[in-house]
Design a protein around this motif. Sequence first.
Motif, PDB file in Angstrom:
ATOM      1  N   TRP A  36       0.859  -1.177   0.000  1.00 41.78           N
ATOM      2  CA  TRP A  36       0.000   0.000   0.000  1.00 41.78           C
ATOM      3  C   TRP A  36       0.902   1.236   0.000  1.00 41.78           C
ATOM      4  CZ3 TRP A  36      -5.161  -0.096  -0.656  1.00 41.78           C
ATOM      5  CH2 TRP A  36      -5.811  -1.305  -0.450  1.00 41.78           C
ATOM      6  N   ARG A  38       0.594   5.717  -0.274  1.00 45.13           N
ATOM      7  CA  ARG A  38      -0.345   6.817  -0.118  1.00 45.13           C
ATOM      8  C   ARG A  38       0.268   8.092  -0.688  1.00 45.13           C
ATOM      9  NH1 ARG A  38      -0.557   7.509   6.506  1.00 45.13           N
ATOM     10  NH2 ARG A  38       1.197   8.961   6.733  1.00 45.13           N
ATOM     11  N   ARG A  40      -0.500  12.366  -0.551  1.00 42.47           N
ATOM     12  CA  ARG A  40      -1.230  13.548  -0.100  1.00 42.47           C
ATOM     13  C   ARG A  40      -1.055  14.636  -1.146  1.00 42.47           C
ATOM     14  NH1 ARG A  40       0.464  13.354   6.252  1.00 42.47           N
ATOM     15  NH2 ARG A  40       2.544  13.594   5.383  1.00 42.47           N
ATOM     16  N   ARG A  45       4.071  10.052  -4.013  1.00 48.39           N
ATOM     17  CA  ARG A  45       3.500   8.828  -3.484  1.00 48.39           C
ATOM     18  C   ARG A  45       4.564   8.110  -2.646  1.00 48.39           C
ATOM     19  NH1 ARG A  45       0.184   5.232  -7.715  1.00 48.39           N
ATOM     20  NH2 ARG A  45      -0.656   7.335  -8.037  1.00 48.39           N
ATOM     21  N   ASP A  89      -2.839  11.084   8.429  1.00 43.26           N
ATOM     22  CA  ASP A  89      -3.045   9.879   7.605  1.00 43.26           C
ATOM     23  C   ASP A  89      -3.981  10.149   6.435  1.00 43.26           C
ATOM     24  OD1 ASP A  89      -3.091   7.892  10.612  1.00 43.26           O
ATOM     25  OD2 ASP A  89      -1.436   8.163   9.197  1.00 43.26           O
ATOM     26  N   ALA A  91      -5.164  10.893   3.033  1.00 41.16           N
ATOM     27  CA  ALA A  91      -4.446  10.744   1.771  1.00 41.16           C
ATOM     28  C   ALA A  91      -5.255   9.837   0.864  1.00 41.16           C
ATOM     29  CB  ALA A  91      -3.062  10.143   1.998  1.00 41.16           C
ATOM     30  N   THR A  92      -4.794   9.729  -0.378  1.00 41.97           N
ATOM     31  CA  THR A  92      -5.294   8.702  -1.272  1.00 41.97           C
ATOM     32  C   THR A  92      -4.367   7.495  -1.164  1.00 41.97           C
ATOM     33  OG1 THR A  92      -6.190  10.350  -2.791  1.00 41.97           O
ATOM     34  CG2 THR A  92      -5.903   8.118  -3.635  1.00 41.97           C
ATOM     35  N   TYR A  93      -4.947   6.338  -0.902  1.00 36.85           N
ATOM     36  CA  TYR A  93      -4.182   5.114  -0.697  1.00 36.85           C
ATOM     37  C   TYR A  93      -4.294   4.227  -1.934  1.00 36.85           C
ATOM     38  CZ  TYR A  93      -3.493   6.270   4.192  1.00 36.85           C
ATOM     39  OH  TYR A  93      -3.101   6.873   5.360  1.00 36.85           O
ATOM     40  N   GLY A 113      -6.948   3.889  -6.421  1.00 34.21           N
ATOM     41  CA  GLY A 113      -6.812   4.718  -5.235  1.00 34.21           C
ATOM     42  C   GLY A 113      -8.083   4.803  -4.427  1.00 34.21           C
ATOM     43  N   GLN A 115      -9.776   7.041  -1.157  1.00 30.80           N
ATOM     44  CA  GLN A 115      -9.626   8.229  -0.312  1.00 30.80           C
ATOM     45  C   GLN A 115      -9.845   7.852   1.154  1.00 30.80           C
ATOM     46  OE1 GLN A 115      -8.577  11.299  -1.121  1.00 30.80           O
ATOM     47  NE2 GLN A 115      -8.601  11.757   1.079  1.00 30.80           N
TER      48      GLN A 115
END
Length: 120
Positions: A36, A38, A40, A45, A89, A91-93, A113, A115
């Motif tokens: 994983w 993430r 922001r 990334r 934390d 962010a888009t993961y 991704g 959210q």
Amino acid sequence: QVQVVESGGGLAQPGGSLTLSCIITGTPSELYEMAWYRQRPSEERRMVAFERKGGEVNYNPYVTGRFTIARETDRNACILQMNDLVVEDTATYYCNGWAPDGLGGVLDYWGQGLQVTVSS
């Protein structure tokens, strides 16, 4: 045809928990690593956690002790359990998986991704 299906995420309060799930189907072989990442806004990334075939696990220091990655190797699936969430934390993961292609390169797969927003 390879498909990366992510689910989970959403909104949580600080101190809360969320679970992200990912399954990658249609790959020609078992994935060597699932991870994983993430991202922001205005940042690059970054890796959050990975688990490799054989069980090696690694976490970025800012999530160690709060997040747990777990793989189902035979299904190319994994989850990211996120506890004690903090605003940072948010962010888009992204789910990622890769395997050697047998020619010296890699086959690299990414999800669209999810959210995650942590806010009171």
